[in-house]
Design a protein around this motif. Structure first.
Motif, mmCIF file in Angstrom:
data_model
loop_
_atom_site.group_PDB
_atom_site.id
_atom_site.type_symbol
_atom_site.label_atom_id
_atom_site.label_comp_id
_atom_site.label_asym_id
_atom_site.label_seq_id
_atom_site.Cartn_x
_atom_site.Cartn_y
_atom_site.Cartn_z
ATOM 1 N N GLY A 35 0.791 -1.217 0.000
ATOM 2 C CA GLY A 35 0.000 0.000 0.000
ATOM 3 C C GLY A 35 0.824 1.267 0.000
ATOM 4 O O GLY A 35 1.789 1.424 -0.768
ATOM 5 N N ALA A 36 0.471 2.189 0.896
ATOM 6 C CA ALA A 36 1.100 3.507 0.928
ATOM 7 C C ALA A 36 2.592 3.450 1.234
ATOM 8 O O ALA A 36 3.333 4.382 0.889
ATOM 9 C CB ALA A 36 0.391 4.393 1.953
ATOM 10 N N VAL A 37 3.041 2.373 1.862
ATOM 11 C CA VAL A 37 4.475 2.223 2.141
ATOM 12 C C VAL A 37 5.277 2.226 0.840
ATOM 13 O O VAL A 37 6.438 2.651 0.810
ATOM 14 C CB VAL A 37 4.740 0.924 2.936
ATOM 15 C CG1 VAL A 37 6.228 0.634 3.069
ATOM 16 C CG2 VAL A 37 4.085 1.024 4.316
ATOM 17 N N LEU A 38 4.658 1.787 -0.254
ATOM 18 C CA LEU A 38 5.341 1.692 -1.540
ATOM 19 C C LEU A 38 5.284 2.986 -2.348
ATOM 20 O O LEU A 38 5.959 3.091 -3.376
ATOM 21 C CB LEU A 38 4.734 0.549 -2.361
ATOM 22 C CG LEU A 38 4.886 -0.838 -1.730
ATOM 23 C CD1 LEU A 38 4.019 -1.847 -2.470
ATOM 24 C CD2 LEU A 38 6.340 -1.278 -1.729
ATOM 25 N N GLU A 39 4.495 3.951 -1.899
ATOM 26 C CA GLU A 39 4.451 5.233 -2.586
ATOM 27 C C GLU A 39 5.746 6.005 -2.320
ATOM 28 O O GLU A 39 6.494 5.690 -1.390
ATOM 29 C CB GLU A 39 3.233 6.024 -2.131
ATOM 30 C CG GLU A 39 1.915 5.370 -2.530
ATOM 31 C CD GLU A 39 0.719 6.262 -2.270
ATOM 32 O OE1 GLU A 39 0.827 7.479 -2.504
ATOM 33 O OE2 GLU A 39 -0.323 5.731 -1.828
ATOM 34 N N PRO A 40 6.056 7.005 -3.141
ATOM 35 C CA PRO A 40 7.334 7.710 -2.998
ATOM 36 C C PRO A 40 7.601 8.219 -1.584
ATOM 37 O O PRO A 40 8.730 8.098 -1.080
ATOM 38 C CB PRO A 40 7.207 8.856 -4.003
ATOM 39 C CG PRO A 40 6.321 8.299 -5.077
ATOM 40 C CD PRO A 40 5.325 7.440 -4.352
ATOM 41 N N GLU A 41 6.582 8.760 -0.920
ATOM 42 C CA GLU A 41 6.785 9.276 0.435
ATOM 43 C C GLU A 41 7.090 8.152 1.422
ATOM 44 O O GLU A 41 7.921 8.310 2.325
ATOM 45 C CB GLU A 41 5.552 10.052 0.894
ATOM 46 C CG GLU A 41 5.251 11.296 0.063
ATOM 47 C CD GLU A 41 4.525 10.980 -1.248
ATOM 48 O OE1 GLU A 41 4.204 9.791 -1.498
ATOM 49 O OE2 GLU A 41 4.295 11.931 -2.031
ATOM 50 N N GLY A 42 6.419 7.023 1.245
ATOM 51 C CA GLY A 42 6.653 5.891 2.129
ATOM 52 C C GLY A 42 8.040 5.325 1.974
ATOM 53 O O GLY A 42 8.726 5.009 2.967
ATOM 54 N N LEU A 43 8.493 5.195 0.732
ATOM 55 C CA LEU A 43 9.843 4.695 0.496
ATOM 56 C C LEU A 43 10.893 5.683 0.997
ATOM 57 O O LEU A 43 11.932 5.278 1.538
ATOM 58 C CB LEU A 43 10.043 4.418 -0.990
ATOM 59 C CG LEU A 43 9.229 3.262 -1.576
ATOM 60 C CD1 LEU A 43 9.490 3.149 -3.072
ATOM 61 C CD2 LEU A 43 9.545 1.951 -0.875
ATOM 62 N N ALA A 44 10.628 6.971 0.837
ATOM 63 C CA ALA A 44 11.576 7.984 1.315
ATOM 64 C C ALA A 44 11.738 7.889 2.838
ATOM 65 O O ALA A 44 12.854 8.032 3.367
ATOM 66 C CB ALA A 44 11.106 9.374 0.914
ATOM 67 N N ILE A 135 4.437 -1.469 -8.671
ATOM 68 C CA ILE A 135 3.982 -0.084 -8.753
ATOM 69 C C ILE A 135 4.010 0.562 -7.367
ATOM 70 O O ILE A 135 3.636 -0.050 -6.361
ATOM 71 C CB ILE A 135 2.556 -0.011 -9.338
ATOM 72 C CG1 ILE A 135 2.546 -0.575 -10.780
ATOM 73 C CG2 ILE A 135 2.030 1.422 -9.329
ATOM 74 C CD1 ILE A 135 3.441 0.156 -11.754
ATOM 75 N N GLY A 136 4.468 1.810 -7.323
ATOM 76 C CA GLY A 136 4.453 2.589 -6.096
ATOM 77 C C GLY A 136 3.493 3.764 -6.192
ATOM 78 O O GLY A 136 2.498 3.831 -5.489
ATOM 79 N N ASP A 149 8.657 6.894 -12.826
ATOM 80 C CA ASP A 149 8.350 7.566 -11.565
ATOM 81 C C ASP A 149 7.305 6.796 -10.760
ATOM 82 O O ASP A 149 7.132 7.056 -9.564
ATOM 83 C CB ASP A 149 7.823 8.981 -11.828
ATOM 84 C CG ASP A 149 8.875 9.891 -12.439
ATOM 85 O OD1 ASP A 149 10.078 9.598 -12.280
ATOM 86 O OD2 ASP A 149 8.489 10.884 -13.078
ATOM 87 N N HIS A 150 6.619 5.884 -11.404
ATOM 88 C CA HIS A 150 5.558 5.115 -10.753
ATOM 89 C C HIS A 150 6.050 3.773 -10.218
ATOM 90 O O HIS A 150 5.254 2.984 -9.699
ATOM 91 C CB HIS A 150 4.400 4.897 -11.734
ATOM 92 C CG HIS A 150 3.672 6.156 -12.075
ATOM 93 N ND1 HIS A 150 2.472 6.517 -11.495
ATOM 94 C CD2 HIS A 150 3.993 7.168 -12.932
ATOM 95 C CE1 HIS A 150 2.079 7.683 -11.981
ATOM 96 N NE2 HIS A 150 2.982 8.100 -12.855
ATOM 97 N N VAL A 151 7.340 3.507 -10.331
ATOM 98 C CA VAL A 151 7.898 2.214 -9.930
ATOM 99 C C VAL A 151 8.425 2.275 -8.501
ATOM 100 O O VAL A 151 9.262 3.113 -8.172
ATOM 101 C CB VAL A 151 9.032 1.782 -10.883
ATOM 102 C CG1 VAL A 151 9.685 0.490 -10.401
ATOM 103 C CG2 VAL A 151 8.485 1.602 -12.304
ATOM 104 N N ALA A 152 7.931 1.359 -7.658
ATOM 105 C CA ALA A 152 8.473 1.226 -6.303
ATOM 106 C C ALA A 152 9.733 0.373 -6.312
ATOM 107 O O ALA A 152 10.659 0.607 -5.525
ATOM 108 C CB ALA A 152 7.436 0.601 -5.376
#
Length: 285
Positions: A35-44, A135-136, A149-152
């Protein structure tokens, strides 16, 4: 980063692989690699952590510490068919003019060292080493120039396939692709910053120690950015969705004579920089 999920099936905890190959526990930081962990902010946020500050998990990953699928809560498992020209040739099929899309049911997803079970009635269970794209950042109608930019991250996938179910049972590929255990995924999700060029990754697969597949993502017909943009024209892509990008030649269907899995074999496979899998094949129950 190399993110992973460890522990018993259905009770996996989130973790990361440190520079010394040890698993560090993330369960006090995030609930899952999903989920959100894989979005850019979560990975950062995960990237900002000091791995040395995280608890070490006992055991050696893939030896005495089970790893689950590297992504939890997969929403869609989208696969691309005939995406290597030489694989299309060995399958006796035309090179596609645009990507062929089919689905692998998420109930097929297992860990990278979990057993593969031959389904009842199978006569042609086959193997396929593939590059997985996770996908992120969510999106629809994504432009190819923005697609990465959409890749986790990226991972290893074995797109296990039952060819008789796939090709001879009323023409629906999905029914030969989504049997239980037909989606070993992992060992880890490798974030894009660790991959110099996703289009230059060597890949391989052995059956009982015999090299069957040897290829490279350099020979993909449709590259990763195109696949993301293309798929997003037909469905929105969400964090944790997986796109499996196709397999190079050397599958069982392409052998002379054809060769398939019946139980008792050991399948090992890997992609440079993304890790390896090892699965025992169990006969139909």
């Amino acid at each position: 980063m190399k993110l992973l999920r460890y522990g018993a099936p259905g009770a996996e905890k989130p973790g990361l692989l440190d520079k010394d190959g040890r698993v560090r526990d993330l369960s006090q930081i995030v609930l899952d690699i999903a989920g959100a962990v894989l979005e850019p902010e979560g990975l950062a946020a995960l990237r900002a952590l000091d791995p040395d500050s995280l608890p070490v998990v006992a055991g050696i990953p893939q030896v005495d510490l089970r790893l689950g699928p590297c992504v939890g809560g997969i929403g869609k498992f989208v696969c691309i068919g005939l995406n290597y020209a030489d694989h299309a040739e060995e399958a006796g099929m035309a090179i596609p003019q645009e990507p062929i899309i089919f689905n692998k049911w998420t109930s097929a997803v297992v860990g990278p060292n979990d057993a593969i079970s031959v389904p009842r009635g199978s006569v042609k269970t086959d193997w396929e080493v593939e590059l997985g794209v996770v996908i992120g950042k969510p999106g629809a109608y994504i432009e190819e120039t923005d697609a990465l930019d959409h890749v986790a991250g990226f991972c290893v996938i074995n797109d296990v396939s039952e060819r008789d179910f796939q090709l001879n049972r009323a023409g629906t590929w999905d029914k030969g692709k989504g049997c239980d255990t037909f989606g070993p995924t992992g060992p880890w999700l490798v974030t894009p910053d660790e991959i110099e060029d996703v289009n230059q990754l060597d890949m391989w697969l052995d059956v009982d120690g015999e090299r069957m597949q040897s290829g490279s993502t350099s020979t993909l017909i449709f590259k990763v950015p195109h696949l993301i943009a293309y798929c997003s024209q037909f469905m929105s892509l969400q964090p944790g969705d997986v796109i499996s990008t196709g397999t190079p030649p050397g599958v069982g269907m392409g052998q002379t004579p054809e060769r398939y899995l019946h139980g008792g074999e050991v399948v090992t496979l890997g992609i440079a920089g993304l890790g390896q899998q090892r699965s025992q094949v169990l006969p139909a129950g």
